[in-house]
Design an enzyme around this catalytic site. Structure first.
Site, mmCIF file in Angstrom:
data_model
loop_
_atom_site.group_PDB
_atom_site.id
_atom_site.type_symbol
_atom_site.label_atom_id
_atom_site.label_comp_id
_atom_site.label_asym_id
_atom_site.label_seq_id
_atom_site.Cartn_x
_atom_site.Cartn_y
_atom_site.Cartn_z
ATOM 1 N N CYS A 106 -3.746 -0.705 4.090
ATOM 2 C CA CYS A 106 -3.203 0.523 3.513
ATOM 3 C C CYS A 106 -3.692 0.535 2.066
ATOM 4 O O CYS A 106 -3.135 -0.162 1.216
ATOM 5 C CB CYS A 106 -1.677 0.553 3.565
ATOM 6 S SG CYS A 106 -1.007 2.016 2.756
ATOM 7 N N CYS A 109 -0.947 1.986 -0.547
ATOM 8 C CA CYS A 109 0.315 1.321 -0.861
ATOM 9 C C CYS A 109 0.548 0.145 0.070
ATOM 10 O O CYS A 109 0.000 -0.919 -0.133
ATOM 11 C CB CYS A 109 1.487 2.298 -0.848
ATOM 12 S SG CYS A 109 1.599 3.285 0.655
ATOM 13 N N CYS A 111 1.697 0.734 3.763
ATOM 14 C CA CYS A 111 2.117 1.204 5.087
ATOM 15 C C CYS A 111 1.775 0.149 6.133
ATOM 16 O O CYS A 111 0.672 -0.374 6.167
ATOM 17 C CB CYS A 111 1.435 2.534 5.412
ATOM 18 S SG CYS A 111 1.929 3.809 4.251
#
Lengths: 202, 103
Positions: A106, A109, A111
Site C-alpha cells: 500500500c 498508507c 491498507c
C-alpha cells in the site's frame, strides 16, 4: 501542586501523555468506554491474525471448488470461513503459480486485509517498503531472503482503502496427503503478502 | 491529494529491516491510540477516507519523521477537534492535570 499522594507521571513521553489525556477526556465525556477499548485491543492483538488467512489458503489447497470460489469472489469465499469485518470488506485473492508471483503493497498508507492477516507489521506501513515495492520488487523481496528465477513474472498490487489483496501462495511440493490443519502451519504471513513463500514441510 | 505519504517510487528511504517475531503493538500507548481511533470512528462522524486525509495533512517533515501510530494519533486529534468532540485547550489542561498527578 503539592500535598497529593498520586505519583508524578513526569516520565511520560509527549506521545504517551497525549494518548492518556485523550482517553481520559473521551472517557469522561462518555465517548469511549475503557473496557470496550480493552476488548478491541484483545481482539486485534490475539484473535485476528495471519492464522485466519492460513486457514483460507489451506482450504484452497485442499478443496478445488473452494479455490475456484476464492479466486472468483474473494470476499464471499473468505466469509464462508467466518472471516469478515472492517478493512476486509472487498477482497481480491491473487494466485501465485510457477510462472507468476504476486506482491502486495500500500504505497499511500497501510491498507491491509485485517480479517485474514490482522494488523500489518511495521515494515509494511513504513517508507522503505511502500516506496520501493513498486519500482524494485525483486530487490525488496531479496531483503526478505526471497529470490525468484528471472523467468518468473512479478506482479505488484497497490492496495486501496476499498480493495485489499491476499496472495494465495503455491502449495509446497511434498505435501500430498497432509491435512488441512497441517498445511495451514506452512502458510506464513509473508507468503500471503508475497514477500515470502509457504514453508517446506519438515 | 499527493504529499509525503504518496511514496510509491521514491528512492533513498532506506532498508526495509523486517523485525523477527514482531509483536502486534510495540508500546502500551500504541494499543490505546489504536483502540481509541477505532472506537471514535464507530461514532460515524467521519469515514476512513477522512481519517486518512487527517493523517496525511501533517507537515511532510513531521509525517516522514514519526511512526505509524503517531500518524494515527495526530489524525485522531485533528478530527476530534474539528468535529467538536474536544478542544485543544481541554487536551492541554488534561495533560497538565495528569502531569500534576491529579488524574
Amino acid at each position: 501542586m503539592t500535598g497529593h499522594d498520586h505519583q508524578h507521571d513526569s516520565s511520560l513521553s509527549p506521545t504517551e501523555l497525549r494518548v492518556k489525556a485523550l482517553e481520559s477526556l473521551l472517557t469522561e465525556k462518555g465517548l469511549v468506554d475503557p473496557a470496550a477499548l480493552d476488548i478491541l485491543i484483545e481482539t486485534y492483538e490475539n484473535k485476528v491474525g495471519p492464522r485466519n488467512g492460513a486457514r483460507v489458503v489451506a482450504r484452497a489447497w485442499t478443496d478445488p471448488d473452494y479455490k475456484k470460489r476464492l479466486l472468483e469472489d474473494g470476499s464471499s469465499a473468505i466469509a464462508e470461513l467466518g472471516y469478515t469485518g472492517r478493512q476486509g470488506e472487498d477482497m481480491v485473492v491473487l494466485e501465485n503459480t510457477p510462472s507468476v508471483h504476486n506482491l502486495v503493497v500500500c504505497t499511500l498508507c497501510s491498507c491491509y486485509p485485517w480479517p485474514v492477516l490482522g494488523l500489518p507489521p511495521v515494515w509494511y506501513k513504513a517508507a522503505p517498503y511502500r516506496s520501493r515495492a513498486v519500482i524494485d520488487p525483486r530487490g525488496v523481496m531479496a531483503e526478505f531472503g526471497l529470490v525468484l528465477d528471472d523467468d518468473v513474472e512479478v506482479r505488484v498490487w497497490d492496495s486501496t482503502a476499498e480493495l485489499r489483496y491476499l496472495v494465495l501462495p503455491e502449495r509446497p511440493a511434498g505435501t500430498d496427503g497432509m491435512s488441512e490443519e497441517a498445511l495451514a502451519e506452512l502458510v506464513t504471513r509473508d507468503s500471503m503478502i508475497g514477500t515470502g513463500l509457504a514453508l517446506q514441510p519438515k | 491529494m499527493n504529499g509525503a505519504h504518496d511514496m510509491g517510487g521514491m528512492h533513498g528511504l532506506g532498508p526495509i529491516d523486517p523485525e523477527e517475531n514482531e509483536p502486534v503493538f510495540h508500546a502500551e500507548w500504541e494499543r490505546r491510540a489504536f483502540a481509541i481511533t477505532l472506537a471514535m470512528g464507530a461514532h460515524g462522524a467521519w469515514n476512513l477516507d477522512m481519517s486518512r486525509l487527517a493523517r496525511e495533512k501533517s507537515d511532510p517533515a513531521v509525517y516522514l519523521g514519526t511512526s505509524y501510530y503517531e500518524h494515527w494519533l495526530h489524525g485522531l486529534e485533528q478530527l476530534l477537534i474539528e468535529h467538536g468532540f474536544v478542544t485543544a485547550e481541554e487536551i492541554e489542561s488534561r495533560e497538565q492535570e495528569i502531569l500534576g498527578g491529579a488524574k
